[in-house]
Design a protein around this motif. Structure first.
Motif, PDB file in Angstrom:
ATOM      1  N   ARG A  93      15.177   0.998  -4.401  1.00 50.07           N
ATOM      2  CA  ARG A  93      13.858   1.428  -3.893  1.00 50.07           C
ATOM      3  C   ARG A  93      13.948   2.947  -3.859  1.00 50.07           C
ATOM      4  N   LEU A  94      14.809   3.645  -3.443  1.00 53.27           N
ATOM      5  CA  LEU A  94      14.888   5.163  -3.061  1.00 53.27           C
ATOM      6  C   LEU A  94      14.852   5.463  -4.652  1.00 53.27           C
ATOM      7  N   LYS A  95      15.667   5.020  -5.534  1.00 50.57           N
ATOM      8  CA  LYS A  95      15.472   5.766  -7.013  1.00 50.57           C
ATOM      9  C   LYS A  95      14.197   5.287  -7.443  1.00 50.57           C
ATOM     10  N   LYS A  96      13.286   4.572  -7.276  1.00 51.92           N
ATOM     11  CA  LYS A  96      12.207   4.219  -7.756  1.00 51.92           C
ATOM     12  C   LYS A  96      11.277   5.213  -7.242  1.00 51.92           C
ATOM     13  N   GLU A  97      11.356   5.206  -5.831  1.00 51.71           N
ATOM     14  CA  GLU A  97      10.383   6.039  -5.242  1.00 51.71           C
ATOM     15  C   GLU A  97      10.708   7.619  -5.739  1.00 51.71           C
ATOM     16  N   ARG A  98      11.662   8.043  -5.993  1.00 50.83           N
ATOM     17  CA  ARG A  98      12.101   9.320  -6.245  1.00 50.83           C
ATOM     18  C   ARG A  98      11.148   9.784  -7.361  1.00 50.83           C
ATOM     19  N   LYS A  99      10.754   8.889  -8.286  1.00 50.01           N
ATOM     20  CA  LYS A  99       9.801   9.274  -9.337  1.00 50.01           C
ATOM     21  C   LYS A  99       8.291   9.265  -9.256  1.00 50.01           C
ATOM     22  N   LEU A 100       8.230   8.990  -7.949  1.00 45.85           N
ATOM     23  CA  LEU A 100       6.526   8.622  -7.729  1.00 45.85           C
ATOM     24  C   LEU A 100       5.869   9.750  -6.960  1.00 45.85           C
ATOM     25  N   ALA A 101       4.799   9.921  -7.128  1.00 45.36           N
ATOM     26  CA  ALA A 101       3.940  10.941  -6.477  1.00 45.36           C
ATOM     27  C   ALA A 101       3.449  10.320  -5.085  1.00 45.36           C
ATOM     28  N   LYS A 102       3.373   8.924  -5.004  1.00 37.69           N
ATOM     29  CA  LYS A 102       2.716   8.327  -4.004  1.00 37.69           C
ATOM     30  C   LYS A 102       3.629   6.949  -3.649  1.00 37.69           C
ATOM     31  N   ILE A 103       3.769   6.867  -2.340  1.00 37.14           N
ATOM     32  CA  ILE A 103       4.788   5.660  -1.805  1.00 37.14           C
ATOM     33  C   ILE A 103       3.707   4.816  -1.028  1.00 37.14           C
ATOM     34  N   GLU A 104       3.945   3.493  -1.094  1.00 40.53           N
ATOM     35  CA  GLU A 104       3.184   2.605  -0.204  1.00 40.53           C
ATOM     36  C   GLU A 104       3.487   2.785   1.018  1.00 40.53           C
ATOM     37  N   PRO A 105       2.917   2.811   2.026  1.00 39.93           N
ATOM     38  CA  PRO A 105       3.160   2.983   3.519  1.00 39.93           C
ATOM     39  C   PRO A 105       3.275   1.767   4.353  1.00 39.93           C
ATOM     40  N   PRO A 106       4.247   1.790   5.286  1.00 39.17           N
ATOM     41  CA  PRO A 106       3.996   0.566   6.122  1.00 39.17           C
ATOM     42  C   PRO A 106       2.846  -0.226   6.377  1.00 39.17           C
ATOM     43  N   ALA A 107       2.776  -1.268   6.653  1.00 38.83           N
ATOM     44  CA  ALA A 107       1.759  -2.067   6.777  1.00 38.83           C
ATOM     45  C   ALA A 107       0.804  -1.425   7.930  1.00 38.83           C
ATOM     46  N   LYS A 108       1.411  -1.178   9.182  1.00 41.42           N
ATOM     47  CA  LYS A 108       0.718  -0.546  10.414  1.00 41.42           C
ATOM     48  C   LYS A 108       0.394   0.912  10.319  1.00 41.42           C
ATOM     49  N   ALA A 109       0.871   1.433   9.337  1.00 45.61           N
ATOM     50  CA  ALA A 109       0.560   3.185   9.161  1.00 45.61           C
ATOM     51  C   ALA A 109      -0.849   3.581   8.870  1.00 45.61           C
ATOM     52  N   SER A 110      -1.106   4.483   9.390  1.00 52.10           N
ATOM     53  CA  SER A 110      -2.551   5.060   9.351  1.00 52.10           C
ATOM     54  C   SER A 110      -2.323   6.642   9.182  1.00 52.10           C
ATOM     55  N   VAL A 111      -3.515   7.018   8.609  1.00 55.47           N
ATOM     56  CA  VAL A 111      -3.438   8.553   8.492  1.00 55.47           C
ATOM     57  C   VAL A 111      -3.183   9.525   9.576  1.00 55.47           C
ATOM     58  N   GLU A 112      -3.661   9.049  10.849  1.00 54.11           N
ATOM     59  CA  GLU A 112      -3.433   9.651  11.857  1.00 54.11           C
ATOM     60  C   GLU A 112      -1.831   9.563  12.471  1.00 54.11           C
ATOM     61  N   LYS A 113      -1.309   8.508  12.602  1.00 48.88           N
ATOM     62  CA  LYS A 113      -0.043   8.175  12.716  1.00 48.88           C
ATOM     63  C   LYS A 113       0.860   9.403  11.791  1.00 48.88           C
ATOM     64  N   LEU A 114       0.783   9.065  10.480  1.00 47.24           N
ATOM     65  CA  LEU A 114       1.354   9.625   9.454  1.00 47.24           C
ATOM     66  C   LEU A 114       1.460  11.406   9.979  1.00 47.24           C
ATOM     67  N   ILE A 115       0.241  11.608  10.141  1.00 50.46           N
ATOM     68  CA  ILE A 115      -0.038  13.250  10.437  1.00 50.46           C
ATOM     69  C   ILE A 115       0.888  13.730  11.542  1.00 50.46           C
ATOM     70  N   ALA A 116       0.840  12.760  12.613  1.00 48.07           N
ATOM     71  CA  ALA A 116       1.616  12.768  13.763  1.00 48.07           C
ATOM     72  C   ALA A 116       3.073  12.937  13.492  1.00 48.07           C
ATOM     73  N   SER A 117       3.484  12.063  12.609  1.00 47.83           N
ATOM     74  CA  SER A 117       5.038  11.997  12.448  1.00 47.83           C
ATOM     75  C   SER A 117       5.329  13.394  11.605  1.00 47.83           C
ATOM     76  N   ILE A 118       4.627  13.847  10.722  1.00 52.91           N
ATOM     77  CA  ILE A 118       5.008  15.092  10.033  1.00 52.91           C
ATOM     78  C   ILE A 118       4.883  16.134  11.001  1.00 52.91           C
ATOM     79  N   GLU A 119       4.188  16.197  11.926  1.00 52.93           N
ATOM     80  CA  GLU A 119       4.003  17.232  13.010  1.00 52.93           C
ATOM     81  C   GLU A 119       5.189  17.285  13.676  1.00 52.93           C
TER      82      GLU A 119
END
Length: 786
Positions: free
Chosen positions: A688-714
């Protein structure tokens, strides 16, 4: 020897000292100094106007501006140095607006939202974990409720100066004496002499083993160490006629014994956790009765109750006695101090104590004399005890008291620099140097100790003159640490030093008419209890207070405040010449921190790809769309391989624990086939990591949201920022010892008040040992100042 070389590395600081009319510039108004490898040309100090409300805050030294952290900041990617929370705020600022530049970027502090926790649940949810601060509060509360804790600082009547008078210090005193090292057990490994194995008596074998243990160290290679060891070993060899005649050190081969020690070290590394715990428990059981003493009915912790084992004396720097044999201390050499009605501890079987005394004016519990330097050793109560705490508080109070007198004292010695009597001029000149450069006073020393000096014992060769008023210092101070400094001094001080040097000649003391006792006697007439040592404490604490006030921005994040704290601490360490050799592993440590930062950026990159999968429009924003810096393809590949290996280790560890649990329950254990099935998850991760290495976008977990991902990035932004601060701090302090000034010279109340004002947990700047040691300082108000 690398240790010697390390200690001979010097702080070459170009530190101009202004003339008296410039002395009103407070140190807090001045920029930081810098540790340099080569001396720089001395420049005239620029006069500044004082903003100090009190003339007592006269500066020690004027220093040049330097920003040791700058190089690391320049190397970092500019975007990485600004946490995401701050970037988003900057985006909202209108182009027409002119916001004030900030001293340093600050990460957004992410606070957890309050939530309801089911108190009936046996297992606490991870999200409802007890905050560390609450754990600390509970721990402190538990210590405060301890009935054995003697809170002497809360008493209305403060104790008298316990170390400077002959008053009664205790009424009853009971303790268990001292713990002697175990007797030597011969190992039977034969060394070689002139190529042949030889047998030694147990005593001779023990001394040979002392040297063999240090064979591959700088001490073992030191010719002085080798000579002193060999001379003392010959004496031991001659005690027993069974020992062979050994006359040449060069023919001795200690490598078989050294190899045995190395093998023992490797065996210790292979001990299981249970075996290590058993050894520790056995040691603690042996030491238990020595840990505490009863003083006037209260329980007090004892300091180092262990008698030092025999060995070879190492000393500091180029000590002339390095390598001499430290003989085993017998109970017949040890004197105990106990209460009249106290039970006398039993000495080891077949021995007796040298004496048992009942000196109520002394604070030591046991004493003996070591054989190498003839120094008297003592056992005292621990640093957390009431006696030590009272002594510390009185030391810093004495330094604070000096604030009332320092202006007058400085005016007097400035006037006396031109006195007609040479004795008075020497005293005034020495006081100037002790005050302005925080030099130790220095004492007379014999020829059998290291050639270390202080101000009063400086010799002709220790100061070089450069007209019109520059002094170059170069000498070995306490612990053989080299003091090398270039300073610009008052013209009259320069003239005096020139005259004194001319009068005494090469190899003689510059202050030939002044002793440390004479100087301290005069200082005591200026202020009761004042010594040259008090000046050093005062200047260290006063400098720290000024610097911490100057550097701390109340709006900074905790990592920024900690960086400011350590920079203020470093100013004091440089002033007091507290050096250390850069660790041999320093470069590796910095590299590991850099890898930690890269790993965080890798995690942030993954979150950004998941975010773009949910909202592709965010790609236009640089904080989400731009590629991560410092993440080369090769590094990413290596990092992912390490992630897969860690996952395999976790699976194996869980497998072993599950099997242990099954065995305890009497259930058949899982097989290797089961383990191989579980390890497939790690193989899937690698794919999976090898495949994701070449991708510009990765499918997020089912319960992920924009707000939660931004909070995690912060949150990752904040961690990157804090880790970079940590790297900067370690780089700046690689050759400065911060601990000594924090332990002995900086009033701990400055730190406590600063922590309270700035909401910084005290555990961030004080180790547990220091928190316990300075418990008396922790109840001061937030606005307390030195």
């Amino acid at each position: 020897m690398s240790n010697q070389k390390g200690k001979e590395k010097a702080f070459k600081i170009s530190v101009p000292i202004c003339e008296s009319e410039d002395d009103d510039v407070p140190l807090a108004q001045r920029p930081l100094s810098r540790v340099e490898r080569q001396p720089r040309p001395v420049k005239k100090p620029i006069k500044q106007e004082s903003s100090s409300e009190d003339d007592d805050d006269i500066p020690l030294v004027k220093r040049k501006l330097a920003s040791p952290a700058k190089s690391m900041k320049e190397e970092s990617d500019s975007e990485d140095d600004v946490p995401l929370a701050k970037k988003r705020q900057l985006k909202k600022v209108s182009p027409k607006a002119s916001p004030k530049p900030k001293a340093s970027p600050k990460p957004k502090e992410v606070k957890a939202e309050p939530m309801d926790v089911d108190t009936t649940s046996k297992k606490r949810p991870a999200s409802a974990a007890i905050p560390a601060s609450n754990k600390r509060e509970k721990k402190v509360k538990k210590e405060e409720d301890d009935p054995d804790l003697y809170k002497w600082w809360e008493e209305e009547q403060q104790p008298q100066e316990i170390e400077q008078d002959d008053s009664v210090k205790w009424t009853t005193l009971q303790h268990s004496g001292v713990l002697f090292p175990p007797e030597y057990k011969p190992h039977g490994v034969k060394m070689r002499y002139n190529g042949k194995p030889i047998s030694l008596s147990p005593e001779a074998e023990e001394v040979a083993s002392f040297f063999a243990a240090l064979l591959e160290t700088d001490h073992g290679r030191n010719p002085v160490f080798q000579k002193n060891f060999f001379d003392d070993w010959q004496t031991v060899l001659k005690k027993d006629p069974r020992n062979p005649e050994i006359t040449s050190f060069e023919k001795c081969d200690f490598s078989p014994i050294h190899a045995m020690f190395e093998s023992e070290k490797e065996k210790k590394k292979l001990l299981t956790r249970e075996e290590k715990a058993a050894i520790k428990a056995e040691r603690e059981k042996l030491e238990a009765k020595y840990l505490y003493a009863m003083v006037d009915g209260r329980k007090e912790k004892v300091g180092n109750f262990r008698i030092e084992p025999p060995g070879l004396f190492r000393g500091r720097g180029n000590h002339p006695k390095t390598g001499k044999l430290k003989t085993r201390v017998a109970p017949e050499q040890v004197t105990l101090n106990l209460g009249v009605d106290a039970v006398i501890p039993e000495p080891p079987q077949g021995h007796k104590w040298a004496a048992v005394v009942h000196d109520q004016t002394a604070t030591w519990l046991a004493t003996w004399k070591e054989n190498v330097n003839g120094a008297t050793k003592y056992v005292f109560l621990a640093a957390t005890s009431a006696w030590k705490g009272q002594s510390d508080m009185q030391k810093f109070e004495k330094a604070r008291e000096l604030k009332k007198y320092v202006k007058t004292i400085r005016a007097n010695y400035t006037k006396e620099l031109r006195d007609k009597l040479s004795e008075v001029r020497q005293r005034a000149t020495a006081m100037y140097l002790i005050d302005r450069l925080a030099l130790r006073a220095g004492n007379e020393k014999g020829d059998d100790v290291a050639d270390t000096v202080g101000c009063c014992s400086l010799r002709h060769e220790h100061i070089k003159l450069e007209p019109p008023n520059i002094l170059h210092f170069d000498f070995l101070g306490k612990d053989s640490i080299r003091y090398q400094n270039t300073v610009e001094v008052d013209l009259q001080v320069f003239k005096n030093i020139k005259i004194f040097k001319k009068q005494v000649g090469e190899g003689h003391k510059i202050f030939d008419r002044l002793t440390t006792s004479d100087l301290n006697k005069y200082l005591n007439s200026c202020m009761k209890g004042l010594t040259a040592k008090v000046f050093r404490t005062y200047n260290a604490s006063n400098t720290f207070q000024q610097q911490i006030d100057l550097l701390t921005n109340p709006n900074d994040s905790v990592p920024d405040k900690l960086l400011s704290y350590n920079r203020a601490n470093r100013e004091v360490a440089v002033l007091c010449n507290h050096q250390r050799s850069a660790s041999k592993t320093h470069a590796q440590m910095i590299s590991r921190i850099s890898d930690r930062i890269r790993a965080l950026k890798y995690d942030r990159m993954k979150l950004r790809k998941q975010l773009l999968a949910l909202d592709p429009k965010l790609k236009k924003k640089p904080e989400y769309g731009e590629p991560e810096s410092d993440l080369e393809d090769d590094w990413i590949k290596q990092h992912e391989e390490e992630l897969v290996e860690k996952e395999k280790d976790k699976i194996k560890s869980r497998f072993e624990k599950q099997n242990e649990k099954l065995a305890a329950e009497g259930v058949p254990a899982m097989t290797l086939k089961d383990l191989e099935e579980k390890l497939k998850a790690a193989d899937e991760l690698a794919v999976r990591l090898k495949k994701e290495r070449k991708l510009a976008k990765i499918e997020p977990p089912a319960k992920a949201s924009v707000e939660k991902l931004i909070a995690s990035i912060e949150k990752i932004d904040t961690r990157i920022y804090a880790t970079k601060n940590q790297a900067t701090d370690k780089e700046e302090n690689k050759e400065v010892a911060l601990g000594t000034s924090k332990l002995n010279y900086i009033d701990p109340r400055i730190t406590v008040a600063w922590c309270k004002r700035n909401d910084v947990p005290m555990e961030k700047v004080f180790s547990k040992t220091l928190v316990d040691k300075f418990r008396w300082a922790q109840n001061i108000p937030t606005d307390w100042k030195f």
